[in-house]
Enzyme design. Structure first.
Site, short mmCIF file in Angstrom:
data_model
loop_
_atom_site.label_atom_id
_atom_site.label_comp_id
_atom_site.label_asym_id
_atom_site.label_seq_id
_atom_site.Cartn_x
_atom_site.Cartn_y
_atom_site.Cartn_z
N ASP A 291 0.85 -1.20 0.00
CA ASP A 291 0.00 0.00 0.00
C ASP A 291 0.88 1.25 0.00
O ASP A 291 1.60 1.49 0.96
CB ASP A 291 -0.92 0.00 1.23
CG ASP A 291 -1.98 1.09 1.16
OD1 ASP A 291 -1.81 2.03 0.37
OD2 ASP A 291 -2.97 0.99 1.89
N ASN A 296 0.74 5.83 5.70
CA ASN A 296 1.23 4.61 6.34
C ASN A 296 2.63 4.77 6.94
O ASN A 296 3.19 3.81 7.48
CB ASN A 296 1.25 3.45 5.34
CG ASN A 296 -0.14 2.99 4.98
OD1 ASN A 296 -1.09 3.24 5.71
ND2 ASN A 296 -0.27 2.32 3.84
#
Length: 446
Positions: A291, A296
Site C-alpha cells: 500500500d 502509512n
C-alpha cells in the site's frame, strides 16, 4: 475514562442493497457531471487511439467522492486508486478533488461504533480500558483507528473494521467492474478480469485482521531491532476478527518533511531509508507491504525513526517472480536489451511472439523507467520530470494497443508499491543514490 467524539460521523452502509443504492447515487453524480455529450464521446472513443477526457466540475466530483467516502470499503479503495492513476481520465481540478480519498473517510457514528465494540469485546467492554478515545485518530477505507490505554498501562492503537465491509467486497467489485467497463477504462483486447480478481483477493486480505496480525509479526521479525524503523507489536489479547490491537506510536505524517521547517538532510535520509526498505522487501524479505499511501508512514522526530503502519496489504512474493525482477533490474542497469526482453516475457510484460514494434516500444519504456538506476550519484527526484515522461509514454502505448499482453496479476501491487516510493521521494524533493542502493540489494557491482 474516555474522550467523547467531536463528530457524529455517518453510518457505514452494510447491506448489499444499501451499498448498491449508494453506488448508484455516486454513479448518477458521475454521469451528471460528465453529461450526455461526454458519455457519447467516451463510447465513441472507447478502444481507439484518441484520449477522451472526463470534464467533471468540482461540484459533481465532490459529490462523487463524498458518496465513496461514506460507503468506505472496496468502493472507496478503488476510488483511491483512481485518484492516483486517473490524471489522464479526469481534469486536473477533478483529479485534485479525487485525491482527497487518499486521506479521508467519514468515521462511524458513536452508536455504530459502540455496537461493534460490544459485539467484539462483550458487554461491559469499557471496563477493560483505563482510557478509550472515541474520536478516531485515523479513518480509512476498511476501518478507523482509536487510541486506548489498558488497565495494565499499555498504550494501544485499535484498528476497528467498519461493519459489513468484508461481506460487501465481492458485490462492490462486481458493481465497479460494470462501471469501469461502461466507461471504457481498459485497452481494447486486454482481459482485465485477472487484475480485478487480484484486487478482490487483496481487498479480502486487507479485511482479514488475523492475517494482518500475522503479516505484522512476520515483517517485524524481518526488520529486527533496526534503529531507523519502528514496527508496532500486535497485542493478541485485545485483537479479534474485527479489531487489531497494536502498539500506539507517536509521529507526524512523513510527507510533512517536505515543509520548510525540516532540513534537506532529513528528507534525503527518510527517502533513502524507505527506498532501500522497499527493495529489501522484494529481493530479501520476499514479503512486500504494497500500500503506497503516504499516511502509512510516520516520522518520529525525537529519535529520527520512521514508524511503519498498516500491513493489511502485505503479500508474499514467489521466489520465481523475485528472480525475474532481479534479472530485469540487472539487465536494465547494463542496458542489455535481449536480457530485458527475456525477463519481460517471463513476467508477462510482452508476449514471445509480439510484433517487433511492440517489443521495441516496451523495451524503450523500461529503459526510460530505469533512468535512476543508471545515473551515478544522487538522483534528484524533486528536479526530475521522469514521472511525466513515463506517464506520457505509457499513455501513448495504452491507446496504441501495445499492452495486449497482461503481466502476472500479482505484479500490479508491486508496481503500486514502487510507484508510491517514487512519488514519496518526489514529494519530499529528496536526493537518493538509488543506483548504489539497487546494486547493494541485487548483490552485484555491475
Amino acid at each position: 475514562m474516555s474522550e467523547r467524539p467531536t463528530s457524529s460521523g455517518s453510518a457505514v452502509p452494510s447491506k448489499r442493497l444499501s451499498r448498491l443504492w449508494h453506488l448508484g447515487r455516486a454513479t448518477g453524480d458521475l454521469a451528471a457531471g460528465i453529461g450526455v455529450k461526454g458519455l457519447i464521446d467516451l463510447a465513441r472513443n472507447r478502444g481507439g487511439a484518441q484520449s477522451s477526457r472526463i470534464q467533471l466540475s468540482p461540484e459533481h466530483t465532490r459529490r462523487f467522492t463524498d458518496r465513496l467516502a461514506r460507503m468506505r470499503g472496496a468502493v472507496m479503495k478503488m476510488g483511491q486508486l483512481m485518484s492516483m492513476d486517473g490524471s489522464d481520465i479526469f481534469t486536473p481540478e477533478a483529479a485534485e478533488i479525487m485525491s482527497a480519498l487518499r486521506d479521508r473517510a467519514e468515521p462511524m457514528p458513536l452508536s455504530q461504533l459502540a455496537k461493534v465494540l460490544e459485539g467484539e469485546y462483550g458487554a461491559g467492554w469499557d471496563k477493560r480500558f483505563k482510557r478509550f478515545d472515541f474520536t478516531p485518530i485515523a479513518s480509512a477505507s476498511i476501518g478507523q483507528v482509536h487510541r486506548a490505554e489498558t488497565r495494565d498501562g499499555r498504550q494501544l492503537a485499535l484498528k476497528i473494521q467498519f461493519p459489513g465491509v468484508r461481506e460487501s467486497i465481492d458485490s462492490d467489485i462486481d458493481n465497479l467492474t460494470f462501471l469501469g467497463r461502461t466507461l471504457g477504462m481498459a485497452p481494447t483486447g486486454m482481459d482485465i478480469a485477472p487484475f480485478l480478481d487480484e484486487a478482490r483477493r487483496q481487498l479480502h486480505r486487507e479485511a482479514d485482521y488475523v492475517a494482518e496480525a500475522d503479516s505484522l509479526d512476520a515483517y517485524r521479525a524481518m526488520v529486527g531491532e533496526d534503529a531507523d524503523f519502528f514496527v508496532p507489536r500486535v497485542h493478541r489479547d485485545f485483537s479479534t476478527i474485527n479489531i487489531l490491537a497494536m502498539d500506539f506510536a507517536e509521529g507526524a505524517p512523513l510527507d510533512r518533511l517536505a515543509e520548510p521547517t525540516y532540513r534537506r538532510a532529513e528528507r534525503d535520509r527518510a527517502a533513502t531509508l524507505l527506498m532501500r526498505l522497499s527493495l529489501r522487501e522484494l529481493f530479501e524479505f520476499g514479503l512486500v507491504q504494497t500500500d503506497p499511501n503516504f499516511a502509512n508512514y510516520l516520522y518520529d522526530a525525537a529519535n529520527g525513526r520512521i514508524v511503519l503502519l498498516d500491513f493489511g496489504a502485505t503479500q508474499t512474493v514467489a521466489s520465481a517472480l523475485v528472480d525475474e525482477f532481479r534479472r530485469l533490474a540487472q539487465a536494465a542497469i547494463r542496458d542489455d536489451r535481449p536480457a530485458m526482453r527475456a525477463a519481460s516475457v517471463a513476467l508477462g510484460y510482452m508476449g514471445e511472439d509480439d510484433p517487433r514494434e511492440h517489443v521495441d516500444a516496451m523495451i524503450e519504456m523500461l529503459c526510460l523507467s530505469a533512468e535512476p538506476l543508471r545515473e551515478p550519484g544522487h538522483y534528484d527526484f524533486g528536479a526530475s520530470d521522469l514521472f511525466e515522461r513515463v506517464y506520457r509514454r505509457g499513455r501513448e502505448m495504452f491507446h496504441s494497443g501495445v499492452f495486449s499482453t497482461a503481466p502476472a496479476p500479482e505484479t500490479m501491487f508491486l508496481h503500486r508499491k514502487f510507484m508510491g516510493s517514487f512519488m514519496l521521494s518526489r514529494r519530499l524533493r529528496a536526493r537518493v543514490d538509488l543506483a548504489t542502493i539497487v546494486r547493494e540489494c541485487l548483490g552485484t557491482s555491475t
